[in-house]
Enzyme design. Structure first.
Site, PDB file in Angstrom:
ATOM      1  CB  CYS A 115      -0.944   0.006   1.199  1.00  0.00           C
ATOM      2  SG  CYS A 115      -1.984  -1.442   1.238  1.00  0.00           S
TER       3      CYS A 115
ATOM      4  CG  HIS B 133      -6.597   1.246   0.442  1.00  0.00           C
ATOM      5  ND1 HIS B 133      -5.514   1.890  -0.108  1.00  0.00           N
ATOM      6  CD2 HIS B 133      -6.074   0.216   1.182  1.00  0.00           C
ATOM      7  CE1 HIS B 133      -4.398   1.289   0.274  1.00  0.00           C
ATOM      8  NE2 HIS B 133      -4.713   0.268   1.046  1.00  0.00           N
TER       9      HIS B 133
ATOM     10  CB  CYS C 299      -0.049   1.290   7.689  1.00  0.00           C
ATOM     11  SG  CYS C 299      -1.790   1.252   7.251  1.00  0.00           S
TER      12      CYS C 299
HETATM   13  C1  LIG Z   1      -2.138  -1.440   4.485  1.00  0.00           C
HETATM   14  C2  LIG Z   1      -3.585  -1.427   4.236  1.00  0.00           C
HETATM   15  O1  LIG Z   1      -4.115  -0.513   3.678  1.00  0.00           O
HETATM   16  S1  LIG Z   1      -4.443  -2.746   4.807  1.00  0.00           S
HETATM   17  C3  LIG Z   1      -6.063  -2.578   4.151  1.00  0.00           C
HETATM   18  C4  LIG Z   1      -6.236  -3.474   3.021  1.00  0.00           C
HETATM   19  N1  LIG Z   1      -7.642  -3.533   2.686  1.00  0.00           N
HETATM   20  C5  LIG Z   1      -8.438  -4.489   3.150  1.00  0.00           C
HETATM   21  O2  LIG Z   1      -8.011  -5.348   3.886  1.00  0.00           O
HETATM   22  C6  LIG Z   1      -9.872  -4.446   2.690  1.00  0.00           C
HETATM   23  C7  LIG Z   1     -10.763  -4.815   3.806  1.00  0.00           C
HETATM   24  N2  LIG Z   1     -12.157  -4.800   3.388  1.00  0.00           N
HETATM   25  C8  LIG Z   1     -12.855  -5.921   3.101  1.00  0.00           C
HETATM   26  O3  LIG Z   1     -12.326  -7.027   3.111  1.00  0.00           O
HETATM   27  C9  LIG Z   1     -14.328  -5.770   2.790  1.00  0.00           C
HETATM   28  O4  LIG Z   1     -14.572  -4.536   2.188  1.00  0.00           O
HETATM   29  C10 LIG Z   1     -15.198  -5.908   4.101  1.00  0.00           C
HETATM   30  C11 LIG Z   1     -15.063  -7.352   4.620  1.00  0.00           C
HETATM   31  C12 LIG Z   1     -14.750  -4.928   5.171  1.00  0.00           C
HETATM   32  C13 LIG Z   1     -16.670  -5.576   3.803  1.00  0.00           C
HETATM   33  O5  LIG Z   1     -17.086  -6.327   2.734  1.00  0.00           O
HETATM   34  P1  LIG Z   1     -18.655  -6.420   2.359  1.00  0.00           P
HETATM   35  O6  LIG Z   1     -19.375  -7.158   3.415  1.00  0.00           O
HETATM   36  O7  LIG Z   1     -18.700  -6.903   0.961  1.00  0.00           O
HETATM   37  O8  LIG Z   1     -19.078  -4.898   2.439  1.00  0.00           O
HETATM   38  P2  LIG Z   1     -20.362  -4.202   1.888  1.00  0.00           P
HETATM   39  O9  LIG Z   1     -19.937  -3.108   1.024  1.00  0.00           O
HETATM   40  O10 LIG Z   1     -21.322  -5.189   1.302  1.00  0.00           O
HETATM   41  O11 LIG Z   1     -20.954  -3.561   3.186  1.00  0.00           O
HETATM   42  C14 LIG Z   1     -21.677  -4.324   4.133  1.00  0.00           C
HETATM   43  C15 LIG Z   1     -22.876  -3.517   4.564  1.00  0.00           C
HETATM   44  O12 LIG Z   1     -22.402  -2.353   5.225  1.00  0.00           O
HETATM   45  C16 LIG Z   1     -23.042  -1.201   4.694  1.00  0.00           C
HETATM   46  N3  LIG Z   1     -22.122  -0.074   4.820  1.00  0.00           N
HETATM   47  C17 LIG Z   1     -20.803  -0.049   4.492  1.00  0.00           C
HETATM   48  N4  LIG Z   1     -20.304   1.155   4.769  1.00  0.00           N
HETATM   49  C18 LIG Z   1     -21.298   1.911   5.263  1.00  0.00           C
HETATM   50  C19 LIG Z   1     -21.386   3.246   5.703  1.00  0.00           C
HETATM   51  N5  LIG Z   1     -20.316   4.052   5.719  1.00  0.00           N
HETATM   52  N6  LIG Z   1     -22.578   3.692   6.149  1.00  0.00           N
HETATM   53  C20 LIG Z   1     -23.654   2.901   6.151  1.00  0.00           C
HETATM   54  N7  LIG Z   1     -23.628   1.610   5.727  1.00  0.00           N
HETATM   55  C21 LIG Z   1     -22.466   1.138   5.294  1.00  0.00           C
HETATM   56  C22 LIG Z   1     -23.337  -1.592   3.262  1.00  0.00           C
HETATM   57  O13 LIG Z   1     -24.382  -0.825   2.722  1.00  0.00           O
HETATM   58  C23 LIG Z   1     -23.732  -3.018   3.405  1.00  0.00           C
HETATM   59  O14 LIG Z   1     -25.088  -3.072   3.835  1.00  0.00           O
HETATM   60  P3  LIG Z   1     -26.084  -4.162   3.223  1.00  0.00           P
HETATM   61  O15 LIG Z   1     -25.513  -5.482   3.642  1.00  0.00           O
HETATM   62  O16 LIG Z   1     -27.388  -3.824   3.871  1.00  0.00           O
HETATM   63  O17 LIG Z   1     -26.038  -3.961   1.751  1.00  0.00           O
END
Ligand SMILES: CC(=O)SCCNC(=O)CCNC(=O)[C@H](O)C(C)(C)COP(=O)(O)OP(=O)(O)OC[C@H]1O[C@@H](n2cnc3c(N)ncnc32)[C@H](O)[C@@H]1OP(=O)(O)O
Length: 425
Positions: free
Chosen positions: A91, A382, A412
């Site tokens: 990242c 991201h 990070c």
């Molecule tokens: C060094 C680095 O940067 S490390 C970081 C690396 N990145 C990562 O690891 C990515 C991590 N993220 C992920 O793995 C995935 O995005 C997860 C597991 C967090 C979520 O995945 P999903 O379950 O597919 O998320 P999804 O977008 O469907 O959201 C789930 C629910 O939350 C809701 N939601 C998400 N964000 C918001 C928000 N800000 N406000 C209101 N509702 C929200 C969605 O509408 C959805 O609702 P629904 O089920 O009623 O449709």
């Protein structure tokens, strides 16, 4: 040795970031990086011209993309005589690319260069297991039809299931989210504080769009004009209702709302000397003045996977002769809200600062009103390697708009790494 030259951030351009499997579902890394690069070329009037180097990368890429950035340049509006190459530091890639270009400018090796990054969570490269791989190689060598049939007969049903890259650390087999959940627990980061940070990120990014701040940072792509993850209508109540996705049982605090989503996107930044900018009718927005990397032993050591910036920033401050409070803006990449909050808490903690950083006094507090003032990764999304470019371009523009000041960038990265930098005007 001659004095290092000043490194100006002159312009940035990215495409809006899209959620996984949505608008950019059929776009490749090369498609997206080309779009971001061509937007930058159009914005800066560099069509048909050569720059010193284009340095960019992707975290997830296909084997066929082994020379991706050079291929992107050949298919772009830049002169085909522009050298280009790929780098990758998880990242931290986009920021590391800017540092690399900046260092070459400072040393007088190039006068201008473009840094960038791209990632697609939709077009992640699939691979096959070693058993099938050996069969395919044998198949390629088999000369007769019966020989080929004999080789093919070795295929087992489970061989045809592709290996999909997991967002996980190879040495611990834990996902980034699982690692961050452990850090959240260790530092006592509450669900409320995480949701509050996520809410602010959405509100700040929405406000940045509303005031036209994003207009000369973004080129629309495939019909998308704004980051697809942005939810201007989110509320603390809605965030509080989301189910935890990382962590265990009662102690789990991390949700889809306070974690970054899987994202597709690309970003680019133009850096140069003052003279080069002037010769090309451009002007510096800010200067890249310091940078630092650090890594932590998250495998055997006591440190959290995403805590390396907590070490990189104080080292950079010491070399720069600055304190943590000497900044007008703080751009801390929001991999997860909990990780930003744990980093801030570590800098305020006398024991961490003494025992781990070797400091007599804590680094102290960061003014929250100066943190991620135009939103960050929780709202924008991201696309791993593209985040650094998004941040450098937005911070440079913010410093220019402010008429001066100093900004800290902290990112990070996987593998327990941190890449940090300072922009000044
Ligand atoms: C060094 C680095 O940067 S490390 C970081 C690396 N990145 C990562 O690891 C990515 C991590 N993220 C992920 O793995 C995935 O995005 C997860 C597991 C967090 C979520 O995945 P999903 O379950 O597919 O998320 P999804 O977008 O469907 O959201 C789930 C629910 O939350 C809701 N939601 C998400 N964000 C918001 C928000 N800000 N406000 C209101 N509702 C929200 C969605 O509408 C959805 O609702 P629904 O089920 O009623 O449709």
């Amino acid at each position: 040795m001659t004095e290092p030259r000043k490194v100006a951030v002159v312009a940035g351009n990215r495409i809006p970031f899209a959620r996984q499997d949505k608008t950019y579902r059929h776009a490749s890394n090369s498609d997206m990086l080309t779009a971001a690069l061509n937007g930058l070329v159009d914005r800066t009037g560099l069509g048909g011209q050569e720059v010193g180097e284009v340095v960019a990368g992707a975290v997830l890429k296909h084997a066929r993309d082994w020379n991706m950035v050079r291929e992107v340049v050949l298919g772009s509006k830049l002169a085909p005589t522009t050298p280009a190459y790929d780098i990758q530091q998880a990242c931290g890639t986009g920021l590391e690319a800017a540092i690399l270009v900046g260092n070459k400018i400072a040393l007088g090796q190039i006068d201008a260069g473009i840094a960038g990054g791209v990632d697609t969570a939709s077009d992640a490269p699939l691979s096959v297991n070693d058993h099938l791989r050996n069969i395919l190689l044998d198949l390629n060598r088999a000369k007769t039809y019966p020989d080929r049939l004999k080789v093919l007969a070795r295929v087992r049903p489970k061989d045809v299931v592709p290996e999909i890259p997991r967002n996980a650390e190879p040495r611990t087999r834990k996902s980034m989210g699982e690692h961050a959940a452990l850090t959240a627990l260790e530092w006592g980061i509450t669900r409320e504080a995480q949701d509050e940070l996520a809410y602010r990120s959405h509100m700040n990014l929405a406000a940045a769009y509303d005031r036209g701040f994003q207009q000369d940072l973004i080129t629309p792509y495939l019909g998308l004009e704004k980051d697809q993850n942005l939810r201007p209508d989110t509320t603390l109540e809605k965030l509080a209702k989301l189910k935890p996705v990382f962590g265990q049982g009662e102690t789990a605090t991390m949700t889809a709302g306070n974690s970054t989503p899987l994202t597709d996107g690309a970003s680019t930044v133009l850096l140069s000397t003052d003279e080069w900018a002037e010769q090309h009718g451009l002007r510096p927005l800010a200067y890249l003045t310091h940078s630092q990397t650090a890594a932590v032993d998250y495998v055997k050591g006591a440190e959290g996977l995403l805590m390396a910036p907590a070490y990189a920033v104080p080292r950079m401050l010491q070399r720069a002769g600055l304190t943590l409070q000497d900044f007008d803006y703080y751009e801390i990449h929001e991999a997860f809200a909990s990780q930003v909050l744990a980093t801030l808490k570590a800098w305020e903690d006398p024991i961490f600062c003494k025992e781990r950083l070797g400091l007599d006094a804590p680094l102290g507090e960061v003014d929250r009103d100066k943190l991620n003032v135009n939103g960050s990764s929780l709202a924008a999304g991201h696309p791993f390697a593209a985040t650094g470019g998004r941040i450098v371009a937005a911070l440079a523009k913010q410093l220019d708009e402010n008429g001066g000041g100093r900004g800290l960038i902290s990112i990070c990265a996987a593998g327990g790494q941190g890449v940090v930098a300072i922009l000044e005007k």
